[in-house]
Design an enzyme around this catalytic site. Structure first.
Site, PDB file in Angstrom:
ATOM      1  N   GLU A 268      -7.978  -6.422  13.180  1.00  0.00           N
ATOM      2  CA  GLU A 268      -7.230  -5.693  13.868  1.00  0.00           C
ATOM      3  C   GLU A 268      -6.943  -6.227  15.429  1.00  0.00           C
ATOM      4  O   GLU A 268      -5.801  -6.018  15.945  1.00  0.00           O
ATOM      5  CB  GLU A 268      -7.720  -4.116  14.111  1.00  0.00           C
ATOM      6  CG  GLU A 268      -7.742  -3.541  12.739  1.00  0.00           C
ATOM      7  CD  GLU A 268      -6.154  -3.322  12.274  1.00  0.00           C
ATOM      8  OE1 GLU A 268      -5.090  -3.087  12.936  1.00  0.00           O
ATOM      9  OE2 GLU A 268      -5.935  -3.577  11.001  1.00  0.00           O
ATOM     10  N   TRP A 271      -4.719  -8.962  14.784  1.00  0.00           N
ATOM     11  CA  TRP A 271      -3.407  -8.426  14.616  1.00  0.00           C
ATOM     12  C   TRP A 271      -2.670  -8.425  15.958  1.00  0.00           C
ATOM     13  O   TRP A 271      -1.635  -8.536  16.408  1.00  0.00           O
ATOM     14  CB  TRP A 271      -3.245  -7.317  14.156  1.00  0.00           C
ATOM     15  CG  TRP A 271      -1.891  -6.541  14.082  1.00  0.00           C
ATOM     16  CD1 TRP A 271      -1.175  -5.725  15.026  1.00  0.00           C
ATOM     17  CD2 TRP A 271      -0.909  -6.746  12.928  1.00  0.00           C
ATOM     18  NE1 TRP A 271       0.042  -5.304  14.652  1.00  0.00           N
ATOM     19  CE2 TRP A 271       0.320  -5.878  13.514  1.00  0.00           C
ATOM     20  CE3 TRP A 271      -0.904  -7.463  11.775  1.00  0.00           C
ATOM     21  CZ2 TRP A 271       1.392  -5.953  12.693  1.00  0.00           C
ATOM     22  CZ3 TRP A 271       0.210  -7.247  10.851  1.00  0.00           C
ATOM     23  CH2 TRP A 271       1.362  -6.535  11.490  1.00  0.00           C
ATOM     24  N   TRP A 299      22.305   4.319  10.658  1.00  0.00           N
ATOM     25  CA  TRP A 299      21.606   5.358  11.094  1.00  0.00           C
ATOM     26  C   TRP A 299      22.029   6.516  11.508  1.00  0.00           C
ATOM     27  O   TRP A 299      23.399   6.423  12.046  1.00  0.00           O
ATOM     28  CB  TRP A 299      20.653   4.406  12.467  1.00  0.00           C
ATOM     29  CG  TRP A 299      19.930   3.408  12.219  1.00  0.00           C
ATOM     30  CD1 TRP A 299      20.287   1.984  12.766  1.00  0.00           C
ATOM     31  CD2 TRP A 299      18.598   3.219  11.426  1.00  0.00           C
ATOM     32  NE1 TRP A 299      19.173   1.235  12.207  1.00  0.00           N
ATOM     33  CE2 TRP A 299      18.485   2.009  11.526  1.00  0.00           C
ATOM     34  CE3 TRP A 299      18.198   4.041  10.646  1.00  0.00           C
ATOM     35  CZ2 TRP A 299      17.126   1.442  11.015  1.00  0.00           C
ATOM     36  CZ3 TRP A 299      16.884   3.421   9.907  1.00  0.00           C
ATOM     37  CH2 TRP A 299      16.336   2.403  10.238  1.00  0.00           C
ATOM     38  N   ASN A 337      -4.308   5.903  13.953  1.00  0.00           N
ATOM     39  CA  ASN A 337      -3.277   5.010  13.738  1.00  0.00           C
ATOM     40  C   ASN A 337      -2.741   5.237  12.401  1.00  0.00           C
ATOM     41  O   ASN A 337      -1.615   4.994  11.975  1.00  0.00           O
ATOM     42  CB  ASN A 337      -4.353   3.803  13.294  1.00  0.00           C
ATOM     43  CG  ASN A 337      -3.527   2.638  12.965  1.00  0.00           C
ATOM     44  OD1 ASN A 337      -2.775   2.034  13.593  1.00  0.00           O
ATOM     45  ND2 ASN A 337      -3.935   2.124  11.603  1.00  0.00           N
ATOM     46  N   TRP A 355      14.694   3.128  14.273  1.00  0.00           N
ATOM     47  CA  TRP A 355      13.445   2.915  14.765  1.00  0.00           C
ATOM     48  C   TRP A 355      13.028   2.762  16.259  1.00  0.00           C
ATOM     49  O   TRP A 355      12.316   3.096  16.911  1.00  0.00           O
ATOM     50  CB  TRP A 355      12.652   1.692  14.036  1.00  0.00           C
ATOM     51  CG  TRP A 355      13.438   0.355  14.351  1.00  0.00           C
ATOM     52  CD1 TRP A 355      14.445  -0.238  13.741  1.00  0.00           C
ATOM     53  CD2 TRP A 355      13.215  -0.550  15.283  1.00  0.00           C
ATOM     54  NE1 TRP A 355      14.794  -1.494  14.214  1.00  0.00           N
ATOM     55  CE2 TRP A 355      13.923  -1.727  15.101  1.00  0.00           C
ATOM     56  CE3 TRP A 355      12.158  -0.572  16.335  1.00  0.00           C
ATOM     57  CZ2 TRP A 355      13.852  -2.650  16.310  1.00  0.00           C
ATOM     58  CZ3 TRP A 355      11.884  -1.569  17.327  1.00  0.00           C
ATOM     59  CH2 TRP A 355      13.063  -2.558  17.444  1.00  0.00           C
ATOM     60  N   TRP A 378       6.321  -0.730  14.717  1.00  0.00           N
ATOM     61  CA  TRP A 378       7.594  -0.188  14.535  1.00  0.00           C
ATOM     62  C   TRP A 378       8.588  -0.997  13.486  1.00  0.00           C
ATOM     63  O   TRP A 378       8.895  -0.479  12.533  1.00  0.00           O
ATOM     64  CB  TRP A 378       8.451   0.429  15.630  1.00  0.00           C
ATOM     65  CG  TRP A 378       7.959   1.645  16.103  1.00  0.00           C
ATOM     66  CD1 TRP A 378       7.126   1.789  17.201  1.00  0.00           C
ATOM     67  CD2 TRP A 378       8.217   3.037  15.788  1.00  0.00           C
ATOM     68  NE1 TRP A 378       6.752   3.131  17.521  1.00  0.00           N
ATOM     69  CE2 TRP A 378       7.648   3.720  16.660  1.00  0.00           C
ATOM     70  CE3 TRP A 378       9.092   3.223  14.726  1.00  0.00           C
ATOM     71  CZ2 TRP A 378       7.623   5.146  16.381  1.00  0.00           C
ATOM     72  CZ3 TRP A 378       9.265   4.655  14.625  1.00  0.00           C
ATOM     73  CH2 TRP A 378       8.504   5.676  15.242  1.00  0.00           C
TER      74      TRP A 378
END
Length: 461
Positions: A268, A271, A299, A337, A355, A378
């Protein structure tokens, strides 16, 4: 006395493992400077929750500098202009800073380097993102091969010690006061639930100390909202109160780095580096989908969509796990998370809302709002990123809630449902025991899935 050196601080608010500070101390008297620049980031000027954290983090840093016989100078305005003006005022010709990869900071560094001797140092990543490349010398787009390549560069260098003394200039420039920046909410004070957080370098290391004893269980507990399985280091890492390599060495050395939990956690941290690699390739990742296919995605907009967005923001969707997460976010500036993924997926695929609306809300309400992480995450959830979950994989929030045993989490954040048994609390409407004060579902799961897949089909051909 030699000419003073400006230490330009941004998201690196620490004294330990601070390569820019160490280099500045070698070059001459140091003027530590933080510039509150709300102009350069444009739509990504710091959000409300981040500003609360910044106030307390700067206060802590100012006290730490004072203990070393130094001071923190505060100025507000366009960063490169403020720094150039301070350099002329103080007679400084050089600036030391830790490199940042947000597009506005990249541009500010370029502009500043045209007028002053700017020396940038690596220090906010495990390794410089541009150094992790494919065999052909290209940057990675996919996380897994990136992480594999980054792992070959690990462990990172040992963290630098805090300088024993920070040399001061013969005369200090004027500083603005932290209170004059109005970073804290007052009317109303919506941050009363943030009191469990301790911003600043000491707070970061206290939290890291706590996590060391929990790291081995990270893989097993990180997906359980009712458990305290997360590290809660993310705001400290974003503001640079602790460096990634400090965290790496502590977890790898003392925190079960050889266990599956420790290895998962270190992934992580990797990441975060991956997100910086994506920023280098797609600077506008927070503003536009990286897959052009989604430029034509229909959308939902209009009055009904706005009402649904508002219900999602307030935790009034009728899906308990989503509502619990959104209420936790508003109250504490943080969200578990696993629940972040569920809540984000619900907005995008159940409500069919762009988003970017979610990214903006998280940007304003998260204490750990980070341009790279927030945007890449996202886009991963939306299926719009270069490395992302496929859009047709639509997360089922009700079954996710039961699978990850979120009953007690829901009871904590959705008190209307506190008295429901575990079997009913994940979907009280289906169980026939929805309390009068709790809203019905904005849309059913099957109906939402069919609508999302139909919208997605229009983008493919």
């Amino acid at each position: 006395m030699s000419a003073p050196v400006i230490l330009w601080l941004r998201q690196d608010l620490r004294l330990a493992d601070q390569p820019a500070l160490v280099a500045a101390c070698h070059d001459g008297p140091v003027i530590p400077l933080y510039v509150l620049d709300d102009e350069a980031p444009g739509p990504h000027a710091m959000g409300g929750a981040s500003r609360w954290w910044l106030h307390h983090s700067l206060h802590a840093l100012g006290e730490a500098l004072h203990a070393k016989g130094s001071r923190l100078i505060l100025r507000r305005g366009r960063a490169e202009q403020v720094i150039a003006a301070l350099a002329e005022e103080a007679g400084a010709v050089s600036v030391h800073a830790i490199r940042h990869y947000e597009p506005w900071w990249v541009e500010a560094e370029k502009a500043l380097a045209r007028t002053l001797d700017l020396v940038v140092h690596d220090g906010n990543q495990l390794a410089p993102p541009e150094s992790i490349t494919t065999g052909a010398g290209k940057p990675f787009k996919i996380y897994t091969p990136f992480w594999r390549a980054l792992s070959h560069h690990m462990p990172p260098d040992e963290p630098l010690r805090t300088p024993a003394k920070i040399p001061s200039p013969s005369a200090w420039p004027k500083t603005e006061t932290l209170g004059s920046w109005d970073l804290l909410p007052t009317k109303p004070d919506w941050a009363t639930g943030f009191e469990d957080w301790t911003p600043g370098e000491d707070g970061a290391h206290h939290r890291l100390d706590q996590f060391i004893g929990e790291a081995a269980d990270y893989e097993a507990k990180r997906n359980l909202p009712s458990e305290e399985g997360s590290s809660r280091l993310s705001p400290h890492l974003h503001f640079g109160e602790v460096s990634p390599r400090q965290v790496w060495h502590r977890v790898a050395g003392e925190g079960g780095g050889g266990s599956s939990g420790g290895r998962t956690f270190l992934g992580e941290i990797g990441w975060r580096d991956y997100a910086q690699t994506i920023l280098l390739q797609y600077p506008r990742v927070g503003l536009r989908s990286t897959r052009e296919q989604f430029d034509t995605m229909p959308w939902r907009t209009g009055k009904a969509a706005k009402a649904d967005l508002r219900a999602w923001q307030r935790g009034r969707t009728g899906y308990p796990i989503v509502d619990a997460g959104m209420r936790q976010l508003w109250a504490t500036g943080w969200m578990h998370n696993r629940v972040r993924m569920i809540a984000a997926s619900f907005l995008i695929k159940h409500l069919l809302i762009d988003w970017r609306e979610g990214e903006r809300w998280f940007w304003d309400t998260l204490l750990d709002a980070d341009y790279g992480n927030n945007s890449v995450n996202w886009q991963w959830t939306a299926g719009t990123g270069v490395d992302s979950n496929m859009f047709p994989r639509i997360m089922a929030p009700l079954s996710q809630s039961e699978k990850f045993d979120a009953a007690d989490y829901i009871r904590e954040w959705v008190p209307e449902l506190r008295d429901l048994p575990d079997k009913a609390i994940h979907d009280p409407e289906e169980a026939g025991c929805r309390p009068e004060g709790y809203p019905g579902k904005l849309i059913g799961h099957r109906e939402a899935r069919e609508r999302a897949l139909a919208a997605y089909a229009t983008t493919k051909g």
